[in-house]
Write a protein that holds these residues in place. Sequence first.
Motif, PDB file in Angstrom:
ATOM      1  N   GLU A 111       0.900  -0.949   0.041  1.00 22.28           N
ATOM      2  CA  GLU A 111       0.337   0.058  -0.116  1.00 22.28           C
ATOM      3  C   GLU A 111       1.243   1.253   0.111  1.00 22.28           C
ATOM      4  O   GLU A 111       0.634   2.152  -0.551  1.00 22.28           O
ATOM      5  CB  GLU A 111      -0.778  -0.100   1.684  1.00 22.28           C
ATOM      6  N   LYS A 112       2.094   0.807   0.350  1.00 26.69           N
ATOM      7  CA  LYS A 112       2.931   2.490   0.227  1.00 26.69           C
ATOM      8  C   LYS A 112       3.853   2.367  -1.021  1.00 26.69           C
ATOM      9  O   LYS A 112       5.153   3.632  -0.564  1.00 26.69           O
ATOM     10  CB  LYS A 112       3.923   2.789   1.403  1.00 26.69           C
TER      11      LYS A 112
ATOM     12  N   GLU B 121       3.758   3.605  -3.638  1.00 23.02           N
ATOM     13  CA  GLU B 121       4.030   4.685  -5.111  1.00 23.02           C
ATOM     14  C   GLU B 121       3.799   5.852  -3.613  1.00 23.02           C
ATOM     15  O   GLU B 121       5.590   6.504  -4.465  1.00 23.02           O
ATOM     16  CB  GLU B 121       2.522   4.694  -5.325  1.00 23.02           C
ATOM     17  N   GLU B 122       4.077   5.766  -2.303  1.00 25.91           N
ATOM     18  CA  GLU B 122       4.108   6.435  -1.705  1.00 25.91           C
ATOM     19  C   GLU B 122       6.001   6.935  -1.294  1.00 25.91           C
ATOM     20  O   GLU B 122       6.476   8.077  -1.736  1.00 25.91           O
ATOM     21  CB  GLU B 122       3.435   7.202  -0.329  1.00 25.91           C
ATOM     22  N   ILE B 123       6.548   5.156  -1.186  1.00 25.18           N
ATOM     23  CA  ILE B 123       7.579   5.396  -0.937  1.00 25.18           C
ATOM     24  C   ILE B 123       8.394   6.107  -2.767  1.00 25.18           C
ATOM     25  O   ILE B 123       9.552   6.042  -2.401  1.00 25.18           O
ATOM     26  CB  ILE B 123       8.286   3.774  -0.423  1.00 25.18           C
TER      27      ILE B 123
ATOM     28  N   HIS C 116       8.174   7.500  -4.547  1.00 24.92           N
ATOM     29  CA  HIS C 116       7.984   9.553  -4.324  1.00 24.92           C
ATOM     30  C   HIS C 116       9.349   9.991  -4.063  1.00 24.92           C
ATOM     31  O   HIS C 116       9.693  10.890  -4.121  1.00 24.92           O
ATOM     32  CB  HIS C 116       6.341  10.049  -4.736  1.00 24.92           C
ATOM     33  N   TYR C 117       8.186  10.256  -2.751  1.00 22.25           N
ATOM     34  CA  TYR C 117       9.710  10.751  -2.196  1.00 22.25           C
ATOM     35  C   TYR C 117      10.589  10.279  -1.639  1.00 22.25           C
ATOM     36  O   TYR C 117      12.494  10.650  -1.523  1.00 22.25           O
ATOM     37  CB  TYR C 117       8.879  10.694  -0.474  1.00 22.25           C
TER      38      TYR C 117
END
Length: 278
Positions: free
Chosen positions: A192-193, A195-197, A199-200
């Motif tokens: 679930e993470k 795309e967030e990871i 990106h950042y």
Amino acid sequence: MKNCVFIAASAQHVGKTSASTGVVHGIKKFVQKRAIPGSVGYMKPVGQKSVCLKVGSRDIVVDKDVPVFKNTLGCAGDYSEMSPVLIGKTYTRRFLDGEISAEAELTRIRRCFENISAKSTFTVVEGTGHVGVGSVVGLGNARVAAQLGVPMVLVLNGGIGSTIDEFVMNRETCLAEGASIRGVILNKVIPEKVEEIRHYTGEALQRYFDTPLLGVVPDIEAVPNSVHKHETKLNTQEEERTLETANHYSNNIDVPLLIDVVNQPECVPQLQVAGAIA
């Protein structure tokens, strides 16, 4: 040195061998799609855990990962060349007593690497543990990569702040030894993470270290219907699990980008960090 990569990790059990299966599998697909002749070579220059194999009439001892890459994934190389140095129980004491020479071991590693590379389209070199493992005997991963002239890709546990912290610590060892980190693969990321990871952490790596993010690999144990569970390490008796692992990792690593960055001319690293990440 072109068409080769040294896969290292920030710590033990980060998933370096699993990532290496994905890189090997992805490169094999890459060259087959383009009808490029040749095979993918593999070596683990310094091993710690070994297995005994029967090869013809001989018994040989090699690092435990070598049969997986040679027999299951079809990598090029003779067993003795794929696993030139094994650090057993008495190795460190013998080295400190002057019975073993680091330079002689490095010469053997270079010779084996050159032999494998000469018959391979691309060569994957896998390290042992974090980049400093082996330093007490003069064979730390960063030093071996630098001595071979092989660009490094670093495997890290997927996160943001802690991941960058681990990258910085391992990067300093590589800079001290003259090894070049060309890219990063993030492993065991909560699905679930992803795309967030991506990106950042990708932004931080590129902004502060000019280092590309080559892959964000979801935790394979969270994949539905996966046969891959971490009760045991990858081995030749579980071919289905090894092939599933290789496929999962290759699908989440940008292999064409990896090939491109490791073949780029080396540049002097520039540190552009400010604030808490310095």
